[in-house]
Design a protein around this motif. Structure first.
Motif, PDB file in Angstrom:
ATOM      1  N   THR A  43       0.842  -1.208   0.000  1.00 14.36           N
ATOM      2  CA  THR A  43       0.000   0.000   0.000  1.00 14.36           C
ATOM      3  C   THR A  43       0.874   1.254   0.000  1.00 14.36           C
ATOM      4  N   LEU A  47       0.623   4.105  -2.939  1.00 11.10           N
ATOM      5  CA  LEU A  47       0.353   5.530  -2.683  1.00 11.10           C
ATOM      6  C   LEU A  47       1.489   6.399  -3.229  1.00 11.10           C
ATOM      7  N   LEU A  53      -6.401   3.052  -6.831  1.00  6.83           N
ATOM      8  CA  LEU A  53      -6.637   1.970  -5.854  1.00  6.83           C
ATOM      9  C   LEU A  53      -7.651   0.949  -6.349  1.00  6.83           C
ATOM     10  N   TYR A  98      -5.946   3.229   3.857  1.00  6.16           N
ATOM     11  CA  TYR A  98      -6.064   2.697   2.490  1.00  6.16           C
ATOM     12  C   TYR A  98      -5.782   1.202   2.354  1.00  6.16           C
TER      13      TYR A  98
END
Ligand code: DC
Length: 224
Positions: A43, A47, A53, A98
């Motif tokens: 993740t 990012l 995503l 996230y």
């Protein structure tokens, strides 16, 4: 059966899994594998690269060209992403918010599970996550499903944060925990569920040491 068994520990966010799993691994001289850290590490890269995503293929392709290594150290387990130490960076609020989206993608999970199965082959292992007993170490000799009340989990997370110098509101932490539980339990790809052969352990009223002792006792029974 030898002395090296596989121990799978699953359960919702902030139930005490990693702290307890680490103690159990230390006591038994086993390898500890924090699979949540692997989802957090990818993740972080997603990012950083500003990858959409919801683009499952792009997320999976990124993982295929990424190395994630877990290494024990005196300060706990260290996490290396393509050789870079991301142990602290992957605990940020942004990653925590996230990671459930990234972890919901089936093809990315498939690659993670393959890697985790290979990592577990080396020795006695304690692995924690959400799908270890159901999809990763399906033959594990000992499976634990660990939980605690939402209030207790939020309090523990707040203490953890305090230790790391982060101020947080209990009410906000409760909301985040409930949301993450919901996302992890309701996703289509390997949702968080208790394996049929897992032992349920409620840690709400147990200390970390009590919970660890209980699991070590069960592990020793399985070894003999
Ligand atoms: O345990 P953790 O909070 O570090 O996990 C981060 C996220 O990764 C969590 O929201 C769910 C996901 N996860 C998963 O889907 N499967 C695992 N085996 C481990 C973690």
């Amino acid at each position: 059966m030898g002395n090296n068994i596989q121990i799978a520990i699953d359960g919702p966010a902030a139930a005490g899994k990693s702290t307890i799993a680490k103690l159990v691994a230390e006591e038994l001289g086993y390898t500890y594998i924090d699979t949540g850290a692997m989802y957090r590490a990818i993740t972080y890269k997603v990012l950083e690269r500003h990858i959409d995503l919801e683009n499952e293929e792009a997320l999976t392709n990124l993982l295929l060209e990424t190395t994630i290594e877990l290494k024990p150290s005196n300060d706990g387990q260290m996490v290396f992403l393509d050789g870079q130490d991301v142990s602290d960076a992957i605990r940020s609020n942004a990653i925590t918010s996230y990671v459930s989206i990234v972890a919901s993608k089936a093809s990315l999970r498939k690659e993670m599970v393959n890697r985790q199965i290979k990592m577990a082959k080396r020795s006695g292992v304690v692995m924690d996550g959400r799908d270890i007993g159901t999809h990763v170490l399906v033959e594990a000799e000992l499976k634990i499903f660990m939980s605690a009340s939402v209030d207790e989990r939020a309090k523990r997370r707040q203490l953890d944060n305090e230790r790391r110098g982060i101020d947080s509101l209990l009410s906000q932490l409760k909301k985040e925990i409930v949301l993450r539980d919901k996302m992890d339990s309701e996703r289509v790809a390997s949702p968080l569920v208790q394996a049929k052969d897992a032992i349920y352990l409620d840690t709400t009223n147990l200390t970390i040491l009590e919970a660890a002792k209980y699991i070590i006792q069960l592990a020793k029974e399985r070894m003999s």
